[in-house]
Design an enzyme around this catalytic site. Structure first.
Site: not given
Ligand SMILES: Cc1cc2nc3c(=O)[nH]c(=O)nc-3n(C[C@H](O)[C@H](O)[C@H](O)COP(=O)(O)OP(=O)(O)OC[C@H]3O[C@@H](n4cnc5c(N)ncnc54)[C@H](O)[C@@H]3O)c2cc1C
Ligand SMILES: *[C@@H]1O[C@H](CO)[C@@H](O)[C@H](O)[C@H]1NC(C)=O
Ligand SMILES: *[C@@H]1O[C@H](CO)[C@@H](O)[C@H](O)[C@H]1NC(C)=O
Ligand SMILES: *[C@@H]1O[C@H](CO)[C@@H](O)[C@H](O)[C@H]1NC(C)=O
Ligand SMILES: *[C@@H]1O[C@H](CO)[C@@H](O)[C@H](O)[C@H]1NC(C)=O
Ligand SMILES: *[C@@H]1O[C@H](CO)[C@@H](O)[C@H](O)[C@H]1NC(C)=O
Length: 536
Positions: A473
């Site tokens: 978060y």
């Molecule tokens: C609508 C919503 C619901 C959510 N619900 C939950 C929940 O129920 N439980 C919970 O724990 N969290 C929840 N989250 C938070 C979520 O877990 C984080 O935002 C998570 O980091 C998202 O991962 P992403 O790959 O979609 O995001 P991205 O924006 O792609 O990545 C997030 C971060 O990680 C980095 N990153 C991504 N992929 C990699 C990779 N392969 N290697 C290295 N770094 C990488 C990115 O550069 C960025 O800094 C929620 C967020 C939102 C917006």
């Protein structure tokens, strides 16, 4: 407005009509060419997956994974290039050539970063978008799976259920569109956390590319780096391509309920009582309240997943939380995968098909979140003061608090097992969430002000020294690195200890070993130890 799911508000339909203007970071044209030349020398296939700003698909590829419209605004800097690799060699090329050209890399999996760090940057940068690294292979017999970072947790849930006749699952978040890459590398949890802990607790191997462009697995990366990427945030350490996970058992029947109670229906008393039982009841029982304003009253919506049938649930509730008055009629029995869909929208769907979890990407809007941890129950009067803050707001301002119970398995795992440190002692976590659909500065300011007011008000009731937070978060208000990203360890510890407690220092140690030049960095990346800035 009612909340639409466990922090996966997916009901608002809003079509963005934002004008998408380019504000590309300045980089001399010859540097562009050098970068592209470098890439083509490193990889034969890469030209097919590079989107330059001249490419007619650039804007749609850029926007496709930005989940928070705040970060699609024209004032944000755009990447010079977007690379959507299919092959490891293309990722290696992107790293080597970015380094040579002095460009930063932002890695993107599902694009849900709450502060948009996977899609924007203040310095010249490229995006490596893993949208096409999304394979999932489930071995139901061995109870393991390999999943690539670009897959979503919805796709993962669906494939596991499909391959295991609904008897296996994985403890991920409740919003199906969240990407595996960001989610796993920051911890990751949902309604199974009391039973099984966080997603990162169940990772047994990983494949990644480091700052030198080396392909590593668990054995070749070593236990320190393998520890760091399971909750320490991915983007400080490299690009994680895929994860081997151990699946968990779920019963063939689970039970769900969602019961709203207004203040007139004793919401305060119920919420107060919930604090005393939520982290101590049987670990099969997860009850997560949502608190929000409904005109002239407040509503507390008690949502729940129980890993078993209603016949076992009712006596448990009678014993620990009789005040809620749960009846058989309030409950629905279903398969675990159906509950995943239910919890996402609190609605019963006829059937769970691939579309719901695989293609039902979440609807974009503007949002902001913050998180807190609570150790001691909050007094009733404090809740009443909180309601006043909601009533003070302009009725158009939409915000809510989600209470997520800990305890169970969470209390059995030590704080230093993985970088995610929020274990025994935490009763629950509080998520502050606001969303809006209006692209004006006024709307954005109004919602952010509301969250800040709620957050400041809660200060006496939450963890202190540090006031802990959860990296998934992400909240840049709790502190950031300086613009150059060369913050000292001391400065970074301000926000770092909130996310990681003392694990922060081990993360610094790992960072210093694997990326001493600080190639992988962002506003909240772990800094390497630097003799000039950091005293021994
Ligand atoms: C609508 C919503 C619901 C959510 N619900 C939950 C929940 O129920 N439980 C919970 O724990 N969290 C929840 N989250 C938070 C979520 O877990 C984080 O935002 C998570 O980091 C998202 O991962 P992403 O790959 O979609 O995001 P991205 O924006 O792609 O990545 C997030 C971060 O990680 C980095 N990153 C991504 N992929 C990699 C990779 N392969 N290697 C290295 N770094 C990488 C990115 O550069 C960025 O800094 C929620 C967020 C939102 C917006
Ligand atoms: C845009 O980039 C893609 C991927 O590299 C490429 O296949 C396509 O031909 C490009 N389109 C234009 C109009 O340049
Ligand atoms: C984009 O197009 C302009 C004009 O056609 C050209 O000058 C520029 O070099 C191109 N940029 C890239 C990154 O291809
Ligand atoms: C991802 O792969 C699919 C299938 O090959 C392709 O249609 C799509 O354009 C790719 N996406 C991007 C952004 O490259
Ligand atoms: C609220 O609680 C009181 C007792 O504390 C009880 O008498 C009353 O019936 C409850 N109201 C509702 C609507 O449940
Ligand atoms: C608030 O009142 C309006 C008008 O009576 C009603 O339509 C709406 O559902 C109410 N909002 C909530 C959250 O109850």
């Amino acid at each position: 407005m009612k909340p639409h799911g466990l922090f996966c508000p997916n009901v608002i339909s809003f079509v963005s009509s934002l004008l998408f203007l380019f504000r590309g970071a300045a980089l001399a044209p010859e540097n562009h060419e050098n970068f592209l030349k470098c890439l083509s020398l490193q990889s034969d296939t890469i030209s097919k997956v590079i989107y330059t700003q001249n490419n007619s698909s650039y804007s749609s590829v850029l926007k496709s994974s930005i989940q928070n419209l705040v970060f699609s605004a024209p004032t944000n800097q755009k990447p010079l290039f977007i690379i959507t690799p299919f092959h490891v060699s293309e990722i290696q090329a992107a790293i080597k050539c970015s380094k040579k050209s002095g460009l930063q890399i932002r890695v993107r999996s599902g694009g849900h970063d709450l502060e948009g760090l996977s899609s924007i940057s203040d310095v010249p940068f490229i995006i490596v978008d893993l949208i096409n690294f999304s394979e999932i292979s489930v071995d139901a017999e061995a109870k393991t799976a390999w999943v690539q970072s670009g897959a979503t947790v919805g796709q993962l849930n669906y494939r596991i259920a499909e391959k295991s006749q609904n008897l296996l699952a994985f403890p991920v978040g409740t919003c199906p569109g969240v990407g595996v890459g960001g989610h796993f590398s920051g911890g990751g949890y949902g309604a199974l956390l009391r039973k099984y802990g966080v997603a990162a607790d169940h990772i047994v191997d990983a494949h990644m590319i480091d700052a030198k462009g080396r392909f590593l697995n668990r054995e070749s990366m070593g236990e320190d780096l393998f520890w760091a990427i399971r909750g320490g945030g991915g983007p400080s350490f490299g690009i994680i391509i895929s994860w081997k996970i151990e699946l968990v058992d779920v019963p063939s029947t689970v039970t769900v309920f969602a019961i709203p109670r207004t203040l007139e229906q004793n919401a305060t008393k119920l919420l107060h009582k919930w604090q005393y039982i939520a982290d101590r009841v049987h670990e099969d029982l997860f009850i997560s309240p949502f608190l929000y304003r409904a005109n002239s009253t407040m509503v507390c919506l008690f949502t729940s997943l129980f890993l078993g049938g209603v016949d076992r649930l009712l006596p448990l509730m009678q014993e620990s939380f009789p005040e809620l008055g749960l009846t058989q009629e309030d409950c629905r029995e279903m398969s675990f995968i159906e509950s995943v869909v239910y919890i996402n929208g609190f609605e019963i769907r006829e059937s769970v098909n691939a579309n719901i979890l695989i293609d039902d990407r979440f609807i974009k809007r503007f949002f902001k979140g913050k998180a807190d941890y609570v150790i001691e129950p909050i007094p009733k009067e404090a809740f009443e003061g909180l309601y006043d803050l909601f009533y003070e707001e302009d009725p158009r301002t939409y915000g809510l608090l989600v209470f997520f119970p800990y305890g169970g398995k969470m209390s059995e795992i030590s704080e230093s097992e993985i970088p995610f440190p929020h274990r025994a002692g935490n009763r629950y976590t509080l998520l502050y969430y606001a969303e809006w659909q209006d692209a004006t500065n006024e709307a954005s300011q109004r919602h952010k002000n509301m969250l800040n007011k709620l957050f400041n008000y809660m200060n006496p009731y939450v963890t202190k020294n540090p006031r802990t937070a959860y990296i998934n978060y992400r909240d840049l208000d709790i502190g950031t690195n300086n613009k150059l990203g060369d913050t000292s360890v001391q400065e970074a510890s301000v926000w770092g200890k909130k996310y990681f407690k003392n694990n922060f220092y081990r993360l610094v140690h790992v960072k210093t070993m694997v990326d001493p030049e600080n190639f992988f960095r962002n506003e909240q990346s772990i800094p390497p130890f630097n003799l000039l800035k950091d005293e021994l």
